[in-house]
Design a protein around this motif. Structure first.
Motif, PDB file in Angstrom:
ATOM      1  N   VAL B   7       0.859  -1.185   0.000  1.00 35.71           N
ATOM      2  CA  VAL B   7       0.000   0.000   0.000  1.00 35.71           C
ATOM      3  C   VAL B   7       0.897   1.237   0.000  1.00 35.71           C
ATOM      4  O   VAL B   7       1.623   1.466   0.971  1.00 35.71           O
ATOM      5  CB  VAL B   7      -0.919   0.026   1.251  1.00 35.71           C
ATOM      6  N   PRO B   8       0.881   1.977  -1.064  1.00 32.06           N
ATOM      7  CA  PRO B   8       1.789   3.123  -1.125  1.00 32.06           C
ATOM      8  C   PRO B   8       1.373   4.252  -0.190  1.00 32.06           C
ATOM      9  O   PRO B   8       0.187   4.444   0.075  1.00 32.06           O
ATOM     10  CB  PRO B   8       1.689   3.572  -2.583  1.00 32.06           C
ATOM     11  N   GLU B   9       2.358   4.957   0.329  1.00 33.56           N
ATOM     12  CA  GLU B   9       2.098   6.179   1.094  1.00 33.56           C
ATOM     13  C   GLU B   9       1.785   7.284   0.090  1.00 33.56           C
ATOM     14  O   GLU B   9       2.472   7.433  -0.911  1.00 33.56           O
ATOM     15  CB  GLU B   9       3.344   6.573   1.897  1.00 33.56           C
ATOM     16  N   ILE B  10       0.741   8.035   0.380  1.00 32.62           N
ATOM     17  CA  ILE B  10       0.348   9.107  -0.534  1.00 32.62           C
ATOM     18  C   ILE B  10       0.528  10.458   0.164  1.00 32.62           C
ATOM     19  O   ILE B  10       0.071  10.651   1.287  1.00 32.62           O
ATOM     20  CB  ILE B  10      -1.126   8.950  -0.964  1.00 32.62           C
ATOM     21  N   ALA B  11       1.207  11.345  -0.494  1.00 33.17           N
ATOM     22  CA  ALA B  11       1.326  12.718  -0.003  1.00 33.17           C
ATOM     23  C   ALA B  11       0.527  13.628  -0.923  1.00 33.17           C
ATOM     24  O   ALA B  11       0.400  13.355  -2.120  1.00 33.17           O
ATOM     25  CB  ALA B  11       2.784  13.150   0.026  1.00 33.17           C
ATOM     26  N   VAL B  12      -0.049  14.672  -0.339  1.00 29.90           N
ATOM     27  CA  VAL B  12      -0.890  15.588  -1.120  1.00 29.90           C
ATOM     28  C   VAL B  12      -0.289  16.980  -1.050  1.00 29.90           C
ATOM     29  O   VAL B  12       0.051  17.466   0.037  1.00 29.90           O
ATOM     30  CB  VAL B  12      -2.332  15.609  -0.552  1.00 29.90           C
ATOM     31  N   ASP B  13      -0.132  17.610  -2.200  1.00 30.63           N
ATOM     32  CA  ASP B  13       0.428  18.964  -2.165  1.00 30.63           C
ATOM     33  C   ASP B  13      -0.678  19.987  -1.922  1.00 30.63           C
ATOM     34  O   ASP B  13      -1.852  19.638  -1.752  1.00 30.63           O
ATOM     35  CB  ASP B  13       1.227  19.271  -3.436  1.00 30.63           C
ATOM     36  N   ARG B  14      -0.299  21.242  -1.879  1.00 30.46           N
ATOM     37  CA  ARG B  14      -1.268  22.284  -1.524  1.00 30.46           C
ATOM     38  C   ARG B  14      -2.379  22.442  -2.551  1.00 30.46           C
ATOM     39  O   ARG B  14      -3.431  22.986  -2.255  1.00 30.46           O
ATOM     40  CB  ARG B  14      -0.534  23.616  -1.335  1.00 30.46           C
ATOM     41  N   GLU B  15      -2.137  21.994  -3.775  1.00 29.28           N
ATOM     42  CA  GLU B  15      -3.184  22.090  -4.811  1.00 29.28           C
ATOM     43  C   GLU B  15      -4.084  20.860  -4.816  1.00 29.28           C
ATOM     44  O   GLU B  15      -5.017  20.775  -5.617  1.00 29.28           O
ATOM     45  CB  GLU B  15      -2.544  22.248  -6.197  1.00 29.28           C
ATOM     46  N   GLY B  16      -3.808  19.899  -3.938  1.00 28.66           N
ATOM     47  CA  GLY B  16      -4.644  18.712  -3.868  1.00 28.66           C
ATOM     48  C   GLY B  16      -4.168  17.573  -4.750  1.00 28.66           C
ATOM     49  O   GLY B  16      -4.821  16.536  -4.842  1.00 28.66           O
ATOM     50  N   ASN B  17      -3.028  17.725  -5.406  1.00 27.24           N
ATOM     51  CA  ASN B  17      -2.497  16.646  -6.245  1.00 27.24           C
ATOM     52  C   ASN B  17      -1.857  15.566  -5.372  1.00 27.24           C
ATOM     53  O   ASN B  17      -1.157  15.884  -4.408  1.00 27.24           O
ATOM     54  CB  ASN B  17      -1.447  17.209  -7.218  1.00 27.24           C
TER      55      ASN B  17
END
Lengths: 116, 232
Positions: B7-17
């Motif tokens: 299960v990959p770790e997901i990071a979200v940037d300030r634009e929601g990507n």
């Protein structure tokens, strides 16, 4: 770490803080025999707090840090809170005559423990 | 081996990507924040020790003043300046690293190690002199109930003094080890002007060691300075 300062400006900042800390250290060393001799403990701790503030803000780059700054303040508050509770407790110490941490049951050398 | 699916770790940037995290090496703030949390536990540990110290200082005020007066302020003050300058060299080392001067940075780290060794050497001289004067953990003067025992407040003072300066010294030794490790990481190009979180955190650690001494020194050495006895 985002910064707009040049290398020379940042280096100069480090040296300014160093000079400030050295001056305060000199004051720490001369204070007990030069001024406010009856309030040495309070003055020494006050100087310590100013030095600590300079180290945290400038050497530890805390200036402008919101989340970490809030965490530090919270931790300091916890320590200060327990400090106050303990000081209230010790200033109302009820068992001076029987406790081993006060003077009567200490040693052959005697003691000058204050009673509360 | 685990049968659990990856299960990959997901990071979200300030634009929601969303991005799949490949590694945390670039997470500068996370690394810094995590290290600050560790340092807060250190602050609370030493804070508790200062609390105990204050408790007994209040109960045995005069004993503490007398005991403090016998410490060597010249050596203590010298060590204070040594540690202060070492905080500068550590900070300058980080500054040089951030601006691409890796060689200069390593030089500053070596200077910090040297100053740390000077600090420990002076401390050793100080403790030896105290031992030769019969003041050390386990010696009769610091044990209760004996003819040669010091007053209870002085026993508490010196007990706390050796405990706290000893623990501080352990932090110095650990700091030297960490700085040697940092030099190794710099030589292996694992710490670079682009990825210097390890260097940043070790500089924070060294500042913390300095910060603790900022309170240890006046609390032990200076509160009795008005009754100067020349020290051991």
């Amino acid at each position: 770490m985002a910064t707009t300062k040049t290398y020379e400006e940042e280096r100069a900042g480090y040296f300014k803080v160093l000079i400030g800390l050295l001056v305060l250290t000199a004051v720490t060393l001369i204070q007990p025999t030069m001024f406010l001799e009856n309030a040495t403990f309070g003055v020494q701790m006050f100087i310590g707090v100013i030095k600590a503030w300079m180290i945290v803000m400038y050497y530890m780059h805390m200036k402008g840090e919101k989340l970490i700054g809030a965490s530090v303040i919270f931790a300091m508050f916890l320590v200060a809170f327990f400090f106050v509770i303990v000081m209230i407790d010790v200033n109302h110490f009820q068992f001076g005559d029987v406790s081993h941490i006060t003077s009567e049951v200490t040693s052959a050398g005697g003691s000058s423990a204050s009673k509360h | 081996m685990s049968d659990h699916p990856y299960v990959p770790e997901i990071a979200v940037d300030r634009e929601g990507n969303e991005y799949e995290v490949q590694g945390w090496q670039g997470d500068f703030f996370g690394g810094k924040f995590g290290f600050w949390l560790f340092m807060l536990t250190e602050i609370m540990m030493f804070g508790a020790m200062f609390m105990v110290l204050t408790y007994y200082f209040t109960l045995h005020h005069d004993d503490f003043i007398n005991a403090s007066a016998s410490l060597n302020r010249t050596l203590g003050g010298f060590n204070t300046v040594v540690l202060l300058i070492s905080a500068l060299t550590m900070g300058l080392g980080l500054l040089k690293m951030r601006h691409g001067d890796v060689k200069g940075s390593k030089l500053m780290i070596w200077a910090t190690i040297l100053l740390a060794l000077v600090f420990l050497g002076v401390k050793a001289v100080e403790w030896t002199a105290e031992y030769n004067h019969g003041i050390f953990l386990g010696l009769p003067a610091l044990q209760g109930g004996l003819p040669e025992s010091k007053p209870f407040g002085e026993i508490m003072f010196f007990g706390m003094y050796f405990t706290m300066t000893g623990l501080h010294g352990v932090h110095i030794i650990i700091g030297i080890g960490l700085m040697l490790w940092l030099l190794k990481r710099i030589n292996a190009e694992k710490v670079t002007p682009e990825h210097y979180i390890l260097h940043f955190n070790l500089a924070l650690y060294w500042d913390l060691v300095h910060l603790i001494w900022v309170f240890v020194f006046p609390y032990y050495y200076m509160i009795g300075a008005g009754l100067s006895t020349g020290g051991h």
